[in-house]
Design a protein around this motif. Structure first.
Motif, mmCIF file in Angstrom:
data_model
loop_
_atom_site.group_PDB
_atom_site.id
_atom_site.type_symbol
_atom_site.label_atom_id
_atom_site.label_comp_id
_atom_site.label_asym_id
_atom_site.label_seq_id
_atom_site.Cartn_x
_atom_site.Cartn_y
_atom_site.Cartn_z
ATOM 1 N N LYS A 70 4.855 -2.489 -2.554
ATOM 2 C CA LYS A 70 6.060 -1.818 -2.055
ATOM 3 C C LYS A 70 6.849 -1.182 -3.197
ATOM 4 O O LYS A 70 7.409 -0.087 -3.052
ATOM 5 N N LYS A 71 6.887 -1.858 -4.322
ATOM 6 C CA LYS A 71 7.594 -1.332 -5.494
ATOM 7 C C LYS A 71 6.955 -0.025 -5.970
ATOM 8 O O LYS A 71 7.651 0.974 -6.220
ATOM 9 N N TYR A 72 5.627 -0.011 -6.090
ATOM 10 C CA TYR A 72 4.940 1.176 -6.581
ATOM 11 C C TYR A 72 5.005 2.320 -5.568
ATOM 12 O O TYR A 72 5.123 3.488 -5.955
ATOM 13 N N PHE B 88 -6.250 7.524 -10.286
ATOM 14 C CA PHE B 88 -5.261 7.507 -9.209
ATOM 15 C C PHE B 88 -4.152 8.511 -9.496
ATOM 16 O O PHE B 88 -3.750 9.285 -8.619
ATOM 17 N N GLU B 89 -3.649 8.504 -10.714
ATOM 18 C CA GLU B 89 -2.542 9.386 -11.082
ATOM 19 C C GLU B 89 -2.954 10.856 -11.026
ATOM 20 O O GLU B 89 -2.189 11.704 -10.552
ATOM 21 N N VAL B 90 -4.170 11.142 -11.494
ATOM 22 C CA VAL B 90 -4.679 12.516 -11.415
ATOM 23 C C VAL B 90 -4.756 12.965 -9.958
ATOM 24 O O VAL B 90 -4.389 14.101 -9.614
ATOM 25 N N LYS C 220 0.590 5.844 0.652
ATOM 26 C CA LYS C 220 0.793 4.474 1.110
ATOM 27 C C LYS C 220 -0.486 3.651 1.081
ATOM 28 O O LYS C 220 -0.530 2.564 0.489
ATOM 29 N N GLY C 221 -1.532 4.153 1.712
ATOM 30 C CA GLY C 221 -2.781 3.403 1.747
ATOM 31 C C GLY C 221 -3.433 3.302 0.388
ATOM 32 O O GLY C 221 -3.984 2.260 0.028
ATOM 33 N N ALA D 24 -4.280 -0.157 -1.818
ATOM 34 C CA ALA D 24 -5.647 -0.491 -2.238
ATOM 35 C C ALA D 24 -5.726 -0.636 -3.754
ATOM 36 O O ALA D 24 -6.384 -1.556 -4.272
ATOM 37 N N LEU D 25 -5.060 0.263 -4.477
ATOM 38 C CA LEU D 25 -5.070 0.197 -5.939
ATOM 39 C C LEU D 25 -4.439 -1.105 -6.429
ATOM 40 O O LEU D 25 -4.991 -1.785 -7.293
#
Length: 333
Positions: A23-25, A133-135, A171-172, A176-177
């Protein structure tokens, strides 16, 4: 309680903590998307939007850099807490006087060991998984802006589509990450501890969660005891919740408690048909695989190969023809 019970309880509490982290991320990504959406709206025109493109890229980069830093800090803190838990649990359950393990060694394993994602995924380190993920997040925003410009969307529509990424994409993926990297962190911590004290363990037992969301890969491995430091380690796939628990040698077992626990295969056979159907329901040819399991008595560990790839129903019929006949599955079905 047995050591298995201790580890399972710890895993349950860790999953709850992971929910908080996720939730934080997600909130950080929502804030990033909102910031970009406002920048798009304030641009006033597509010409001006093109002029501030570098400002948008910089803002995205800053937000994702903070996302990266925060997640790594949180995961390393989780690793330090896991090391304290494992050390105290083994100390209580064994007769061995344990020396403290330097966390720097654990940290190196967390950061440098590739994730054990067996299902056709390239072997990424924690940092590489975060970078990918960031890319992906930055690319999704760029694509929304590009598509909006090409199709002639007004700036409000474009901004709205950027905001929608928080629900349709972020969100999803962030959940998962977070779950996968957290399980990697705790798994590597336990592995390094077990390897350090290899002489007091007979091996490590794979423990899968007993519910309908468990994959055939993890359910088939459930109860398998691997040599310390050898074989697969969780996470076996994205969102994996499995763990490996060390088996203390009898001459070092101070408590003498053995877990009274069924493995996934025997546990699933005792469940109602409706639950078995739910478990196999999302699998390819689920009904036929359920019949192979229930009527053909094929063990869950035989539904996939050693790499973790799930066999097709046709492959299973060829490999286990006797079980297929017991399940009334003909080659044409």
């Amino acid at each position: 309680m047995s050591i298995v019970d201790d580890y399972i309880q710890r895993q349950i509490l860790t999953q709850r903590y992971i929910n908080t982290l996720s939730k934080k991320y997600l909130a950080q990504l929502v804030a990033m998307n909102e910031m970009v959406a406002r920048m798009i709206t304030k641009a006033g025109s597509t010409v001006r939007l093109d002029a501030i493109r570098r400002d948008i890229e910089f803002a995205i980069g800053q937000s994702l850099a903070k996302f990266n830093t925060d997640m790594i800090e949180d995961l390393l803190e989780l690793g330090a807490q896991e090391l304290a838990f494992v050390s105290s649990t083994i100390a209580v359950n064994s007769s061995v006087l344990l020396e403290a393990i330097a966390f720097e060694k654990i940290k190196e394993a967390i950061m440098e060991s590739p994730l054990n994602l067996d299902l056709g995924t390239s072997r990424l380190t924690l940092g590489q998984a975060l970078e990918e993920f960031e890319v992906g997040q930055a690319k999704a925003i760029r694509q929304v802006i590009f598509d909006g410009t090409v199709t002639g969307q007004n700036l409000k529509e474009m901004a709205s589509n950027v905001r929608d990424l928080s629900e349709t994409r972020s969100k999803g993926q962030v959940d998962a990450l977070t779950r996968t990297l957290s399980n990697h962190t705790t798994s590597q911590t336990r592995k390094e501890f077990a390897v350090e004290y290899n002489s007091i363990f007979d091996g490590e037992e794979w423990i899968a969660v007993l519910d309908s969301r468990t994959t055939l890969l993890c359910s088939g491995r459930d109860g398998t005891v691997y040599d310390v430091g050898m074989g697969p380690y969780p996470p076996a796939h994205w969102n994996c919740r499995s763990l490996r628990v060390p088996v203390i040698k009898s001459n070092f077992d101070d408590q003498g408690k053995q877990a009274n626990r069924e493995n996934f295969d025997s546990w699933l056979r005792d469940q109602p048909k409706s639950f078995q159907a739910e478990f196999f329901g999302d699998k390819t040819k689920g009904k036929q695989k359920m019949d192979l399991f229930a009527k053909g008595e094929l063990k869950l560990e035989n539904f996939r190969d050693e790499s973790g790839r799930e066999y097709s129903i046709d492959e299973l019929k060829l490999l286990y023809s006797d079980e297929a006949r017991k399940a009334n599955l003909q080659n044409g079905q």
